[in-house]
Design a protein around this motif. Structure first.
Motif, PDB file in Angstrom:
ATOM      1  N   ILE A   1       0.809  -1.214   0.000  1.00 31.64           N
ATOM      2  CA  ILE A   1       0.000   0.000   0.000  1.00 31.64           C
ATOM      3  C   ILE A   1       0.848   1.273   0.000  1.00 31.64           C
ATOM      4  O   ILE A   1       0.328   2.378  -0.191  1.00 31.64           O
ATOM      5  N   THR A   2       2.155   1.130   0.175  1.00 31.47           N
ATOM      6  CA  THR A   2       3.028   2.307   0.163  1.00 31.47           C
ATOM      7  C   THR A   2       3.389   2.753  -1.253  1.00 31.47           C
ATOM      8  O   THR A   2       3.997   3.814  -1.426  1.00 31.47           O
ATOM      9  N   HIS A   3       3.019   1.974  -2.251  1.00 35.91           N
ATOM     10  CA  HIS A   3       3.377   2.297  -3.637  1.00 35.91           C
ATOM     11  C   HIS A   3       2.280   3.124  -4.309  1.00 35.91           C
ATOM     12  O   HIS A   3       1.098   2.824  -4.154  1.00 35.91           O
ATOM     13  N   PRO A   4       2.648   4.155  -5.042  1.00 36.84           N
ATOM     14  CA  PRO A   4       1.652   5.021  -5.693  1.00 36.84           C
ATOM     15  C   PRO A   4       0.662   4.264  -6.572  1.00 36.84           C
ATOM     16  O   PRO A   4      -0.517   4.636  -6.637  1.00 36.84           O
ATOM     17  N   GLU A   5       1.110   3.207  -7.236  1.00 36.98           N
ATOM     18  CA  GLU A   5       0.207   2.445  -8.098  1.00 36.98           C
ATOM     19  C   GLU A   5      -0.946   1.829  -7.293  1.00 36.98           C
ATOM     20  O   GLU A   5      -2.106   1.857  -7.721  1.00 36.98           O
ATOM     21  N   MET A   6      -0.617   1.286  -6.126  1.00 29.43           N
ATOM     22  CA  MET A   6      -1.649   0.713  -5.275  1.00 29.43           C
ATOM     23  C   MET A   6      -2.504   1.801  -4.630  1.00 29.43           C
ATOM     24  O   MET A   6      -3.720   1.645  -4.469  1.00 29.43           O
ATOM     25  N   GLN A   7      -1.892   2.902  -4.283  1.00 26.33           N
ATOM     26  CA  GLN A   7      -2.643   4.005  -3.677  1.00 26.33           C
ATOM     27  C   GLN A   7      -3.701   4.551  -4.632  1.00 26.33           C
ATOM     28  O   GLN A   7      -4.812   4.898  -4.204  1.00 26.33           O
ATOM     29  N   LYS A   8      -3.392   4.606  -5.908  1.00 27.15           N
ATOM     30  CA  LYS A   8      -4.377   5.059  -6.890  1.00 27.15           C
ATOM     31  C   LYS A   8      -5.598   4.149  -6.904  1.00 27.15           C
ATOM     32  O   LYS A   8      -6.739   4.604  -7.016  1.00 27.15           O
ATOM     33  N   ILE A   9      -5.345   2.846  -6.771  1.00 25.14           N
ATOM     34  CA  ILE A   9      -6.449   1.887  -6.741  1.00 25.14           C
ATOM     35  C   ILE A   9      -7.304   2.100  -5.501  1.00 25.14           C
ATOM     36  O   ILE A   9      -8.545   2.132  -5.572  1.00 25.14           O
ATOM     37  N   TYR A  10      -6.656   2.264  -4.357  1.00 25.33           N
ATOM     38  CA  TYR A  10      -7.399   2.472  -3.111  1.00 25.33           C
ATOM     39  C   TYR A  10      -8.209   3.763  -3.160  1.00 25.33           C
ATOM     40  O   TYR A  10      -9.358   3.812  -2.692  1.00 25.33           O
ATOM     41  N   LEU A  11      -7.644   4.825  -3.696  1.00 25.70           N
ATOM     42  CA  LEU A  11      -8.370   6.092  -3.796  1.00 25.70           C
ATOM     43  C   LEU A  11      -9.541   5.986  -4.760  1.00 25.70           C
ATOM     44  O   LEU A  11     -10.618   6.560  -4.513  1.00 25.70           O
ATOM     45  N   SER A  12      -9.354   5.255  -5.839  1.00 33.95           N
ATOM     46  CA  SER A  12     -10.444   5.033  -6.785  1.00 33.95           C
ATOM     47  C   SER A  12     -11.576   4.239  -6.141  1.00 33.95           C
ATOM     48  O   SER A  12     -12.762   4.564  -6.306  1.00 33.95           O
ATOM     49  N   GLU A  13     -11.210   3.198  -5.376  1.00 39.29           N
ATOM     50  CA  GLU A  13     -12.213   2.387  -4.688  1.00 39.29           C
ATOM     51  C   GLU A  13     -12.946   3.218  -3.635  1.00 39.29           C
ATOM     52  O   GLU A  13     -14.163   3.073  -3.450  1.00 39.29           O
ATOM     53  N   GLN A  14     -12.221   4.080  -2.973  1.00 39.79           N
ATOM     54  CA  GLN A  14     -12.832   4.934  -1.964  1.00 39.79           C
ATOM     55  C   GLN A  14     -13.872   5.863  -2.589  1.00 39.79           C
ATOM     56  O   GLN A  14     -14.977   6.026  -2.066  1.00 39.79           O
ATOM     57  N   GLN A  15     -13.513   6.464  -3.696  1.00 39.30           N
ATOM     58  CA  GLN A  15     -14.427   7.362  -4.380  1.00 39.30           C
ATOM     59  C   GLN A  15     -15.660   6.603  -4.885  1.00 39.30           C
ATOM     60  O   GLN A  15     -16.786   7.109  -4.827  1.00 39.30           O
ATOM     61  N   LYS A  16     -15.450   5.387  -5.327  1.00 38.55           N
ATOM     62  CA  LYS A  16     -16.539   4.586  -5.888  1.00 38.55           C
ATOM     63  C   LYS A  16     -17.524   4.132  -4.823  1.00 38.55           C
ATOM     64  O   LYS A  16     -18.743   4.147  -5.037  1.00 38.55           O
ATOM     65  N   TYR A  17     -16.988   3.730  -3.647  1.00 42.88           N
ATOM     66  CA  TYR A  17     -17.846   3.116  -2.635  1.00 42.88           C
ATOM     67  C   TYR A  17     -18.101   3.999  -1.410  1.00 42.88           C
ATOM     68  O   TYR A  17     -18.924   3.639  -0.561  1.00 42.88           O
ATOM     69  N   GLY A  18     -17.425   5.126  -1.307  1.00 40.71           N
ATOM     70  CA  GLY A  18     -17.713   6.062  -0.234  1.00 40.71           C
ATOM     71  C   GLY A  18     -17.324   5.599   1.156  1.00 40.71           C
ATOM     72  O   GLY A  18     -17.989   5.942   2.141  1.00 40.71           O
TER      73      GLY A  18
ATOM     74  N   VAL B   1       4.176   7.518   6.971  1.00 40.60           N
ATOM     75  CA  VAL B   1       3.724   8.909   6.925  1.00 40.60           C
ATOM     76  C   VAL B   1       3.333   9.298   5.497  1.00 40.60           C
ATOM     77  O   VAL B   1       2.280   9.904   5.267  1.00 40.60           O
ATOM     78  N   ALA B   2       4.166   8.933   4.539  1.00 43.52           N
ATOM     79  CA  ALA B   2       3.875   9.271   3.143  1.00 43.52           C
ATOM     80  C   ALA B   2       2.590   8.610   2.672  1.00 43.52           C
ATOM     81  O   ALA B   2       1.800   9.210   1.924  1.00 43.52           O
ATOM     82  N   THR B   3       2.352   7.385   3.116  1.00 41.96           N
ATOM     83  CA  THR B   3       1.150   6.656   2.710  1.00 41.96           C
ATOM     84  C   THR B   3      -0.095   7.251   3.336  1.00 41.96           C
ATOM     85  O   THR B   3      -1.126   7.422   2.674  1.00 41.96           O
ATOM     86  N   ALA B   4      -0.023   7.576   4.612  1.00 42.61           N
ATOM     87  CA  ALA B   4      -1.160   8.210   5.279  1.00 42.61           C
ATOM     88  C   ALA B   4      -1.501   9.532   4.605  1.00 42.61           C
ATOM     89  O   ALA B   4      -2.673   9.857   4.378  1.00 42.61           O
ATOM     90  N   ARG B   5      -0.477  10.276   4.266  1.00 46.15           N
ATOM     91  CA  ARG B   5      -0.681  11.555   3.586  1.00 46.15           C
ATOM     92  C   ARG B   5      -1.350  11.341   2.223  1.00 46.15           C
ATOM     93  O   ARG B   5      -2.323  12.030   1.891  1.00 46.15           O
ATOM     94  N   ALA B   6      -0.871  10.379   1.467  1.00 51.55           N
ATOM     95  CA  ALA B   6      -1.400  10.137   0.128  1.00 51.55           C
ATOM     96  C   ALA B   6      -2.857   9.670   0.151  1.00 51.55           C
ATOM     97  O   ALA B   6      -3.635  10.007  -0.741  1.00 51.55           O
ATOM     98  N   LEU B   7      -3.225   8.906   1.166  1.00 49.54           N
ATOM     99  CA  LEU B   7      -4.577   8.353   1.239  1.00 49.54           C
ATOM    100  C   LEU B   7      -5.518   9.178   2.108  1.00 49.54           C
ATOM    101  O   LEU B   7      -6.686   8.813   2.280  1.00 49.54           O
ATOM    102  N   GLY B   8      -5.025  10.273   2.652  1.00 50.51           N
ATOM    103  CA  GLY B   8      -5.869  11.116   3.478  1.00 50.51           C
ATOM    104  C   GLY B   8      -6.244  10.499   4.811  1.00 50.51           C
ATOM    105  O   GLY B   8      -7.274  10.833   5.394  1.00 50.51           O
ATOM    106  N   VAL B   9      -5.391   9.607   5.308  1.00 51.75           N
ATOM    107  CA  VAL B   9      -5.643   8.916   6.575  1.00 51.75           C
ATOM    108  C   VAL B   9      -5.097   9.765   7.721  1.00 51.75           C
ATOM    109  O   VAL B   9      -3.971  10.259   7.655  1.00 51.75           O
ATOM    110  N   LYS B  10      -5.868   9.891   8.796  1.00 48.30           N
ATOM    111  CA  LYS B  10      -5.482  10.767   9.896  1.00 48.30           C
ATOM    112  C   LYS B  10      -4.984  10.024  11.134  1.00 48.30           C
ATOM    113  O   LYS B  10      -4.765  10.649  12.181  1.00 48.30           O
TER     114      LYS B  10
END
Length: 272
Positions: free
Chosen positions: A45-62, A98-107
């Motif tokens: 999950i620390t890789h940008p390619e995987m983060q894009k997938i997670y962000l897309s899934e988040q937007q899709k499913y809320g 830290v970089a992953t939390a920042r990229a995924l908007g995790v607090k």
């Protein structure tokens, strides 16, 4: 649901978190805690390619991603000594977290303190404190908090918190771990450490088995814990951490998905 949210740890979902966001949305959950993964898999999950997938899934499913768990600290000591291979892995992981939390908007970055990362000596404590201070300082730049999940007695955790000495450092409470692994009464832990708690906690149950029983069917005092939290006006995330497709819990029903739905029903009724 009001001010409380019901979520789940992705490692407890049927299929070990595969399609976690979709499954969580299908059963009406609000949030997911994500695991960062293992060193052997280069922390996927620390890789940008995987983060894009997670962000897309988040937007899709809320679904909200409310935390990232540094689960590999069960295997690699957070308090590794300088000059060892584990030390290099730990400090690389802290930076990636830290970089992953920042990229995924995790607090919230949740740091387990069990197995390899359990503090057993003053030297362990010193090295853990330094790692937590770094993590808090870097995460704090983006408004991200850090919470330690452990089975420390209240006095021991208070010493850790005082030595870390960061406003964004908290305790990550669990409704079964203290009783199962140390024989502590969960209410005694809350009485001693509630002011240190973050706004998230894990809920699970079982009879002498971690995450091995539907909520309220085990010996950890689930209802007593939830009622105590309600009486003290806890507000935040209740995150399911039962293992629905693993033994012994899966024997309690015909489908892990039905067991998950039953636990959600139990939890919602308990925290309303």
């Amino acid at each position: 649901m009001g001010k409380n949210k019901i979520g789940i740890c992705d490692w407890g979902l049927p299929g070990s978190g595969l399609y976690a966001t979709q499954i969580a949305a299908s059963v009406g959950l609000d949030a997911i805690s994500l695991k960062i993964g293992l060193y052997e898999n280069d922390y996927p999950i620390t890789h940008p390619e995987m983060q894009k997938i997670y962000l897309s899934e988040q937007q899709k499913y809320g679904i909200e991603y409310c935390a990232i768990a540094l689960n590999d600290f069960d295997n690699i000591p957070m308090h590794a000594r300088k000059g060892t291979k584990d030390y290099d892995i730990v400090w690389d992981l802290l930076k990636r977290a830290v970089a992953t939390a920042r990229a995924l908007g995790v607090k919230m970055i949740q740091v387990p303190g069990f197995a390899a990362s359990e503090v057993k000596s003053n030297e362990d404590l010193e090295h853990s404190v330094r790692a937590f201070q770094y993590l808090c300082d870097e995460a704090g730049k983006d408004g991200i908090s850090v919470a330690s999940e452990n089975t420390m007695a209240p006095d021991a955790f208070k010493e850790l918190a005082e030595r870390v000495d960061r406003k964004n450092f908290y305790l990550y409470f669990d409704s079964q771990n203290y009783y199962l692994f140390k024989g502590y009464n969960e209410i005694d832990i809350l009485e001693g450490l509630y002011p240190y708690m973050c706004n998230q906690l894990h809920v699970k149950d079982g009879n002498n088995a971690m995450s091995g029983g539907l909520l309220g069917t085990g010996d950890s005092g689930f209802y007593e814990t939830v009622n105590w939290l309600k009486d003290h006006e806890f507000s935040g995330y209740y995150l399911l951490e039962n293992y629905y497709d693993q033994l012994p819990l899966r024997t309690m029903g015909t489908s892990p998905y039905e067991l998950l739905k039953e636990d959600i029903k139990i939890l919602k009724e308990a925290v309303l």
